[in-house]
Design an enzyme around this catalytic site. Structure first.
Site, PDB file in Angstrom:
ATOM      1  N   TRP A 354       0.950  -1.048  -0.090  1.00 14.92           N
ATOM      2  CA  TRP A 354      -0.001   0.242  -0.048  1.00 14.92           C
ATOM      3  C   TRP A 354       0.951   1.279  -0.024  1.00 14.92           C
ATOM      4  O   TRP A 354       0.325   2.333  -0.116  1.00 14.92           O
ATOM      5  CB  TRP A 354      -1.103   0.030   1.330  1.00 14.92           C
ATOM      6  CG  TRP A 354      -0.308   0.344   2.424  1.00 14.92           C
ATOM      7  CD1 TRP A 354       0.889  -0.224   2.813  1.00 14.92           C
ATOM      8  CD2 TRP A 354      -0.601   1.325   3.454  1.00 14.92           C
ATOM      9  NE1 TRP A 354       1.402   0.318   4.144  1.00 14.92           N
ATOM     10  CE2 TRP A 354       0.380   1.212   4.432  1.00 14.92           C
ATOM     11  CE3 TRP A 354      -1.590   2.298   3.637  1.00 14.92           C
ATOM     12  CZ2 TRP A 354       0.036   2.087   5.702  1.00 14.92           C
ATOM     13  CZ3 TRP A 354      -2.075   3.090   4.740  1.00 14.92           C
ATOM     14  CH2 TRP A 354      -0.877   3.141   5.613  1.00 14.92           C
ATOM     15  N   ASP A 355       2.031   0.981   0.041  1.00 15.58           N
ATOM     16  CA  ASP A 355       2.981   2.099   0.011  1.00 15.58           C
ATOM     17  C   ASP A 355       2.834   3.104  -1.053  1.00 15.58           C
ATOM     18  O   ASP A 355       3.416   4.485  -0.880  1.00 15.58           O
ATOM     19  CB  ASP A 355       4.645   1.678   0.327  1.00 15.58           C
ATOM     20  CG  ASP A 355       4.940   1.009   1.301  1.00 15.58           C
ATOM     21  OD1 ASP A 355       4.241  -0.229   1.254  1.00 15.58           O
ATOM     22  OD2 ASP A 355       5.715   1.222   1.807  1.00 15.58           O
ATOM     23  N   GLU A 493       0.020  -2.759  12.308  1.00 14.15           N
ATOM     24  CA  GLU A 493       0.768  -4.104  12.028  1.00 14.15           C
ATOM     25  C   GLU A 493       1.349  -5.102  13.410  1.00 14.15           C
ATOM     26  O   GLU A 493       1.457  -6.062  13.418  1.00 14.15           O
ATOM     27  CB  GLU A 493       1.740  -4.081  11.246  1.00 14.15           C
ATOM     28  CG  GLU A 493       1.498  -3.948   9.754  1.00 14.15           C
ATOM     29  CD  GLU A 493       2.762  -3.826   8.577  1.00 14.15           C
ATOM     30  OE1 GLU A 493       3.764  -3.382   9.104  1.00 14.15           O
ATOM     31  OE2 GLU A 493       2.455  -4.228   7.614  1.00 14.15           O
ATOM     32  N   LYS A 617       2.859   0.474  16.033  1.00 17.06           N
ATOM     33  CA  LYS A 617       4.050   0.449  15.101  1.00 17.06           C
ATOM     34  C   LYS A 617       3.823   1.745  14.436  1.00 17.06           C
ATOM     35  O   LYS A 617       4.753   2.795  14.066  1.00 17.06           O
ATOM     36  CB  LYS A 617       4.182  -0.595  13.944  1.00 17.06           C
ATOM     37  CG  LYS A 617       5.038  -0.604  13.168  1.00 17.06           C
ATOM     38  CD  LYS A 617       5.012  -1.601  11.901  1.00 17.06           C
ATOM     39  CE  LYS A 617       6.281  -1.642  10.916  1.00 17.06           C
ATOM     40  NZ  LYS A 617       6.026  -2.901   9.886  1.00 17.06           N
ATOM     41  N   GLN A 618       2.622   2.042  13.749  1.00 18.14           N
ATOM     42  CA  GLN A 618       2.365   3.211  13.281  1.00 18.14           C
ATOM     43  C   GLN A 618       0.658   3.294  13.372  1.00 18.14           C
ATOM     44  O   GLN A 618      -0.042   2.511  13.282  1.00 18.14           O
ATOM     45  CB  GLN A 618       2.279   3.203  11.474  1.00 18.14           C
ATOM     46  CG  GLN A 618       2.143   2.084  11.021  1.00 18.14           C
ATOM     47  CD  GLN A 618       2.640   1.904   9.536  1.00 18.14           C
ATOM     48  OE1 GLN A 618       3.252   2.846   8.867  1.00 18.14           O
ATOM     49  NE2 GLN A 618       2.398   0.873   8.997  1.00 18.14           N
TER      50      GLN A 618
END
Length: 809
Positions: A354-355, A493, A617-618
């Site tokens: 998805w980056d 994640e 993580k984010q």
């Protein structure tokens, strides 16, 4: 590092892997790491070459269980160029005394250079200069130039030029237990006395790859009469050029290379194509001139001037160069996605994630034809996405978390924790939010370009099938009178499941549910944009009923979003039940570990599990404030019937900021973006960390496995969207600059709906100029409530003090 140059003034074996990734050379078709031509693969050096679409699957038997993985294949090494003096072993840095050394990277040309002065065991001192590029002018072309100067001796030398197909995928330590042999030999070949060529084939995907090399030597500007000897095997071919050199008299050697695969257009056979093209290539100087001209054109569209912040300006330009090495106009002509780690390493096996959500905004406003080509990668895999949805019991299209050659799910079922050495189950395929990202990407591309043709022929179908998927994965909870989504993972994640649960996935991830509410509202608007005949034809072909459209409208008003209370007011919960998890002792882990970004690995190595804790993580709840403006998000929540008070963003962002390890560099981009208005100085600090993250390898060794495309592109987007405040609303390109003291003097080009504009800030004024060259039509631009229409050659100066309320992003 200064001007347009990244330079290292000494050799450092421990840092060489990182430097090879950072100084890679590519052109959007293929890319090669910045490894010295005279070095072989080993613990220090890794001469990798990768091309878009060059995937191959292999199976590894682990504990009696077959594990299938698809890799972006390390292609034959075309770099090989070695120097032998008086018949002794070929020169390497570890068998000579290095008297001086410089390894530099010309950012403007994406060209790697080395200058080495050494003394060999016989006391001979020699200077070797190397220049190398992969041509931006010709997608199949690469070139190396050596200048050899014997400083205190005269004698006989041999230059070995080779093409080596004996390569494997072995860069990433945690993958080395998995099968890495992907190439079978086909044949070597020569084309006359100067050209060698080699052809291989991938073992499973049956892609033919051919390379050809033409090597020549020159002295005093004239061809040198060198003796040539040939040696070849089925997967290796070399030519040795032997000649005499004189003290103080430079000799120049050039190696021109071509690379083709069977995926290429307009060829009969790869080996013939490679040999034919390299025969026609000019000399190094002429090839470099064409390469330079192509980059000059790109810099005219993509350069960033930030004179008040020279370090940031330099790193932004460095990121531009790397983004364009992976995504250029050449890319748009191929069936290519965006590998999350570029084309200069093997991390994530070269897969597409998805980056691209972070990559496209920069391209949309400069080189939109590249975004269009990359979006076609997803469209071509729509059939596979439909099949995946059907197999899972859903409707529409379900795109994979990791995509490679054909759009099937490439996410591994096990993952190696390098801290524990254990293989753990991998549930990351539950990150269905990749489907939302694809929908968002198509919509943002359309907003920037007004490309109704793409929307009509491809984009709408993609978006409608994604909306249909979300409608089928959601279910209506009559007790809440809300739609819910269970069994997914958010971008965080770190949380794969609930503590003690047997099945992976979470309930009502806020990021996912809000994105779905927006998709459900936007999809019918996409239909309305289409010509009536196309709208009717598409609905008929997809079997899209009025009942489905009514369901989407209902979902846009009744998706469930979890909240939890805090001392200051309500917080968006990352997922349902997040606030019930245990608080982590952050002080303890910071004291015990120098770097806690990958807390998941640390906890699992201790026998613990991140699923138990309030950490991230984010933080994906924060992503909502990154992707949507305050006005847009307020409208979404009000449509859903939830309160959205003025401090919701501040509370939610602050809450997760204290609980986020930033284990992904994308997290730095997100937090810098959302803090641009709330806390400008903190935002800038994170922006600078993101800018330095690959150059400084802040994750402790990951960049050598491939640069991070998301963070490099994200920093560029932060400047235009986070700090210049650019956004499109109702066909108007708005600006709402922030941090104007740091941005004083900023200038760059953008393309809005086909017309090129120049944007600059000086003092308290923002100037927008519509260029006359290539003018497509008038554009509307605005700051606050002031909106102007610009024709060819028109400009307007907007006063920035005081600013009106920022326009939505």
């Amino acid at each position: 590092m200064q001007d347009f140059t990244l330079a290292y003034d000494h050799f450092d074996a421990g840092a060489e892997g990182l430097r090879e990734a950072l100084t890679s050379t590519g052109n959007g078709y293929f890319c090669t790491r910045g490894t010295a031509e005279w070095e072989d693969v080993g613990p220090v050096h890794y001469p990798g070459t990768y091309a878009h679409g060059g995937f191959n699957r292999e199976t590894t038997i682990m504990g009696g269980r077959p594990v299938l993985n698809e890799d972006l294949v390390n292609l034959p090494n075309w770099l090989v160029l070695k120097l032998r003096i008086e018949g002794e072993e070929a020169i390497r840095l570890d068998n000579v005394e290095v008297l001086s050394y410089e390894h530099s990277y010309d950012i403007r040309l994406a060209m790697v250079r080395r200058a080495v002065r050494f003394r060999d065991r016989a006391g001979r001192e020699t200077t070797l200069l190397s220049n190398r590029f992969v041509s931006m002018a010709h997608s199949h072309q690469a070139a190396i130039e050596w200048t050899i100067t014997p400083e205190n001796w005269s004698g006989h030398v041999e230059v070995i030029a080779a093409l080596d197909g004996r390569v494997t995928n072995q860069m990433v330590a945690r993958y080395r237990e998995l099968e890495g042999r992907h190439l079978n030999p086909v044949s070597p070949r020569t084309f006359g006395p100067e050209i060698i060529a080699l052809k291989v084939q991938t073992r499973q995907s049956n892609i033919y790859v051919a390379e050809a090399a033409r090597t020549r030597a020159f002295a005093d500007g004239r061809p040198l009469d060198a003796d040539r000897n040939l040696y070849q095997m089925e997967d290796y071919i070399q030519q040795v050029l032997a000649f005499d050199v004189e003290q103080g008299r430079p000799v120049r050697v050039e190696k021109l290379v071509s690379l083709f695969t069977s995926h290429d257009n307009a060829i009969s056979e790869t080996l013939i194509a490679a040999g034919r093209h390299v025969q026609r290539y000019p000399d190094f100087a002429a090839a470099l001139a064409e390469h330079s001209s192509a980059w000059t054109e790109l810099w005219d569209d993509c350069d960033v001037e930030l004179p008040r912040e020279p370090r940031a300006q330099l790193l932004l330009r460095f990121h531009v160069a790397h983004v364009l090495q992976v995504c250029s106009r050449h890319t748009a002509r191929h069936d290519a996605g965006v590998p999350a780690r570029g084309l200069n390493g093997e991390a994530y096996r070269g897969h597409v994630f998805w980056d691209e959500l972070y990559v496209y905004p920069f391209l949309n406003f400069r080189l939109p034809e590249i975004t269009r080509g990359l979006l076609m990668y997803r469209y071509r895999r729509l059939t596979e996405a439909r099949a995946a949805a059907a197999e899972a019991g859903y409707r529409g299209a379900m795109f994979p978390w990791q995509s490679g050659s054909d759009g099937t799910e490439e996410t591994q079922v096990v993952h190696l924790n390098p801290l524990s050495g254990q293989w753990d189950p991998d549930h990351s395929h539950n990150q269905r939010h990749v489907n939302a990202a694809i929908f968002y990407n198509v919509w943002q591309y359309y907003q920037a370009t007004d490309d109704l043709e793409f929307l009509r022929d491809y984009g709408a179908e993609l978006m409608l099938e994604i909306a249909r998927f979300w409608a089928s994965i959601a279910h209506f909870n009559p007790d809440r009178e809300r739609y819910e989504i269970h069994g997914v993972m958010g971008p965080d994640e770190f949380h794969e499941r609930y503590p003690g649960a047997d099945e992976g996935g979470l309930r009502n991830n806020a990021y996912t549910n809000v994105m779905v509410a927006w998709i459900a509202d936007t999809a019918p608007r996409v239909l309305d944009l289409l010509p009536s005949s196309r709208r009717a034809a598409l609905r008929a072909r997809l079997g899209l009923t009025d009942d489905e459209l009514r369901t989407w409208q209902d979902m846009s008003r009744r998706m469930f979003v979890p909240f939890h209370g805090s001392a200051d007011g309500s917080i968006i919960s990352q997922f349902e039940g997040y606030a019930d998890l245990t608080e982590l002792d952050w002080d303890r882990y910071r004291a015990e570990h120098a770097n806690i970004q990958r807390l998941d690995r640390i906890l699992k190595a201790e026998g613990d599990d991140p699923d138990h804790y309030q950490l991230a993580k984010q933080a994906d709840a924060v992503m909502l404030f990154f992707l949507f403006s305050a006005d847009d998000l307020r409208g979404l929540f009000e449509r859903l019937g939830y309160d959205h008070d003025a401090d919701l963003a501040r509370r939610t962002i602050g809450y997760y900021d204290r609980r986020t390890s930033h284990g992904s560099t994308l997290s730095l981009i997100t937090h810098a973006g959302v803090l641009a208005e709330l806390d400008p100085e903190s935002s800038w600090d994170r922006f600078m960390v993101a800018l330095e993250s690959d150059v400084g390898d802040v994750q402790g060794g990951t960049t050598k496995e491939g640069i991070h495309m998301g963070v490099m592109s994200g920093t560029l987007d932060l400047l235009q969207r986070g700090y210049l405040g650019s956004s499109v609303r109702d066909g108007v390109l708005y600006f709402a600059p922030r941090l104007t003291d740091r941005l004083d003097g900023v200038a760059f080009s953008m393309q809005f709906r086909g017309t090129s504009i120049r944007v600059a800030i000086k003092g308290e004024e923002l100037t927008v100029l519509a260029r006359a060259e290539g003018f497509r039509g008038p554009v509307r631009v605005g700051v606050g409530e002031e909106v102007r229409t610009l024709g060819a050659g028109d400009g307007w100066v907007f006063a920035l003090s005081p600013l009106s309320a920022p326009a939505p992003r």
